[in-house]
Scaffold this active site. Structure first.
Site, PDB file in Angstrom:
ATOM      1  CG  PHE A   2     -16.165 -21.530  30.731  1.00  0.00           C
ATOM      2  CD1 PHE A   2     -17.532 -21.601  30.537  1.00  0.00           C
ATOM      3  CD2 PHE A   2     -15.560 -22.489  31.557  1.00  0.00           C
ATOM      4  CE1 PHE A   2     -18.290 -22.603  31.150  1.00  0.00           C
ATOM      5  CE2 PHE A   2     -16.309 -23.476  32.183  1.00  0.00           C
ATOM      6  CZ  PHE A   2     -17.680 -23.545  31.966  1.00  0.00           C
ATOM      7  N   GLY A   3     -13.138 -22.244  29.173  1.00  0.00           N
ATOM      8  CA  GLY A   3     -12.451 -23.546  29.241  1.00  0.00           C
ATOM      9  C   GLY A   3     -12.145 -24.150  27.869  1.00  0.00           C
ATOM     10  CE1 TYR A   4      -8.966 -28.935  28.377  1.00  0.00           C
ATOM     11  CE2 TYR A   4     -10.594 -28.662  30.106  1.00  0.00           C
ATOM     12  CZ  TYR A   4      -9.323 -29.009  29.706  1.00  0.00           C
ATOM     13  OH  TYR A   4      -8.402 -29.442  30.635  1.00  0.00           O
ATOM     14  CG  ASP A   5     -16.969 -23.791  25.890  1.00  0.00           C
ATOM     15  OD1 ASP A   5     -17.123 -24.980  26.214  1.00  0.00           O
ATOM     16  OD2 ASP A   5     -17.633 -22.864  26.386  1.00  0.00           O
ATOM     17  CG  ASP A  65     -16.698 -32.082  39.723  1.00  0.00           C
ATOM     18  OD1 ASP A  65     -15.940 -31.138  40.026  1.00  0.00           O
ATOM     19  OD2 ASP A  65     -16.263 -33.172  39.309  1.00  0.00           O
ATOM     20  CB  SER A  66     -18.538 -29.938  34.488  1.00  0.00           C
ATOM     21  OG  SER A  66     -18.048 -28.697  34.942  1.00  0.00           O
ATOM     22  CE  LYS A  76     -17.612 -25.885  36.848  1.00  0.00           C
ATOM     23  NZ  LYS A  76     -17.438 -26.627  38.103  1.00  0.00           N
TER      24      LYS A  76
HETATM   25  P1  ITT Z   1     -15.436 -25.055  40.739  1.00  0.00           P
HETATM   26  O1  ITT Z   1     -14.941 -26.388  41.249  1.00  0.00           O
HETATM   27  O2  ITT Z   1     -15.140 -23.931  41.678  1.00  0.00           O
HETATM   28  O3  ITT Z   1     -16.868 -25.107  40.301  1.00  0.00           O
HETATM   29  P2  ITT Z   1     -13.610 -25.606  38.551  1.00  0.00           P
HETATM   30  O4  ITT Z   1     -13.229 -24.870  37.301  1.00  0.00           O
HETATM   31  O5  ITT Z   1     -12.514 -26.114  39.438  1.00  0.00           O
HETATM   32  O6  ITT Z   1     -14.625 -24.681  39.403  1.00  0.00           O
HETATM   33  P3  ITT Z   1     -14.403 -28.325  37.987  1.00  0.00           P
HETATM   34  O7  ITT Z   1     -13.542 -28.919  39.024  1.00  0.00           O
HETATM   35  O8  ITT Z   1     -15.798 -28.842  37.834  1.00  0.00           O
HETATM   36  O9  ITT Z   1     -14.591 -26.758  38.168  1.00  0.00           O
HETATM   37  O10 ITT Z   1     -13.627 -28.440  36.612  1.00  0.00           O
HETATM   38  C1  ITT Z   1     -14.286 -28.329  35.437  1.00  0.00           C
HETATM   39  C2  ITT Z   1     -13.325 -27.967  34.342  1.00  0.00           C
HETATM   40  O11 ITT Z   1     -13.823 -28.612  33.153  1.00  0.00           O
HETATM   41  C3  ITT Z   1     -13.357 -26.467  34.075  1.00  0.00           C
HETATM   42  O12 ITT Z   1     -12.349 -25.776  34.748  1.00  0.00           O
HETATM   43  C4  ITT Z   1     -13.177 -26.433  32.561  1.00  0.00           C
HETATM   44  O13 ITT Z   1     -11.799 -26.517  32.266  1.00  0.00           O
HETATM   45  C5  ITT Z   1     -13.860 -27.711  32.104  1.00  0.00           C
HETATM   46  N1  ITT Z   1     -15.259 -27.428  31.734  1.00  0.00           N
HETATM   47  C6  ITT Z   1     -16.391 -27.745  32.428  1.00  0.00           C
HETATM   48  N2  ITT Z   1     -17.493 -27.327  31.789  1.00  0.00           N
HETATM   49  C7  ITT Z   1     -17.060 -26.701  30.679  1.00  0.00           C
HETATM   50  C8  ITT Z   1     -17.710 -26.052  29.615  1.00  0.00           C
HETATM   51  O14 ITT Z   1     -19.031 -25.887  29.581  1.00  0.00           O
HETATM   52  N3  ITT Z   1     -16.943 -25.541  28.651  1.00  0.00           N
HETATM   53  C9  ITT Z   1     -15.611 -25.671  28.668  1.00  0.00           C
HETATM   54  N4  ITT Z   1     -14.904 -26.249  29.633  1.00  0.00           N
HETATM   55  C10 ITT Z   1     -15.627 -26.776  30.642  1.00  0.00           C
END
Ligand code: ITT
Length: 196
Positions: free
Chosen positions: A149-152, A70-71, A13
């Site tokens: 990253f993440g679920y991409d 928050d995403s 992020k």
């Molecule tokens: P911060 O709260 O510190 O910002 P976090 O990873 O805990 O970091 P969130 O609570 O917003 O953030 O959780 C969002 C999750 O959703 C994140 O860890 C990813 O697994 C997923 N996510 C969000 N945006 C994404 C993206 O663009 N691509 C892939 N996965 C995403």
């Protein structure tokens, strides 16, 4: 020059948020990363509430402007899961993807939505700006691509016939949930800068 603290601990992020905030017209904001030890509990019931909570608490703790995202991923066949719990669905990125694929096994409805809420807080913790963006897609049966990253790798966007992880970063930047939320936010952030 006002400082704007990027209130996230997620390196994927940070990279994406910084790319939106390096717009030359925003150059007067001096970006800073949140100290790692400052961890905010996400107790809200919506993405907007959690973004506001993170921005507000980081701003107050540091006495500076702060921006938080928050995403998460909402999957129709799973009644919106993992949703607010996207980051906590399992303990590693790989495990989160494997859990999602297991829950989706045999499901014919693969519709899903990435949601991003952004909040900007003033140094006293009050919220100055809030926006939201949603990107529609489908959950694949196996991961594809190595970007993002993440679920991409399992989030497929039919209009571009690619997962977020297969896209050039510039395309994800433009069409993603975060991209849409920032497209709404940036003009407001510029106006805010002009008035501070
Ligand atoms: P911060 O709260 O510190 O910002 P976090 O990873 O805990 O970091 P969130 O609570 O917003 O953030 O959780 C969002 C999750 O959703 C994140 O860890 C990813 O697994 C997923 N996510 C969000 N945006 C994404 C993206 O663009 N691509 C892939 N996965 C995403």
């Amino acid at each position: 020059m006002p400082i704007l603290v990027v209130a996230t601990g997620n390196p994927g992020k940070v990279q994406e948020m910084q790319a939106y905030l390096t717009d030359p017209e925003l150059a007067a904001w001096q970006l800073q990363l949140k100290p790692a030890e400052l961890d905010i509990e996400e107790t809200g019931t919506t993405f907007l509430e959690n973004a506001a909570l993170k921005a507000s608490q980081v701003a107050q703790a540091l006495g500076e402007w702060a921006i938080a995202d928050d995403s998460g991923l909402a999957v129709d066949a799973l009644n919106g899961a993992p949703g607010l719990y996207s980051a906590r669905y399992a303990s590693t990125t790989e495990a989160r993807i494997q859990r999602l694929l297991a829950e989706m096994q045999g499901q014919s409805n693969r519709q899903a939505h990435f949601i991003c809420a952004i909040a900007v807080a003033r140094p006293d913790g009050t919220i100055a700006l809030q926006t939201e963006g949603i990107c529609d897609g489908e959950i694949l049966e196996e991961p594809r691509g190595s970007g993002g990253f993440g679920y991409d790798p399992v989030f497929y966007v039919p209009a571009h016939q690619m997962t977020f992880a297969e896209m050039p970063a510039s395309l994800k930047h433009d069409i993603s949930h975060r991209g849409l939320a920032f497209q709404a936010l940036v003009p407001q952030l510029k106006a805010l800068l002009a008035s501070t």
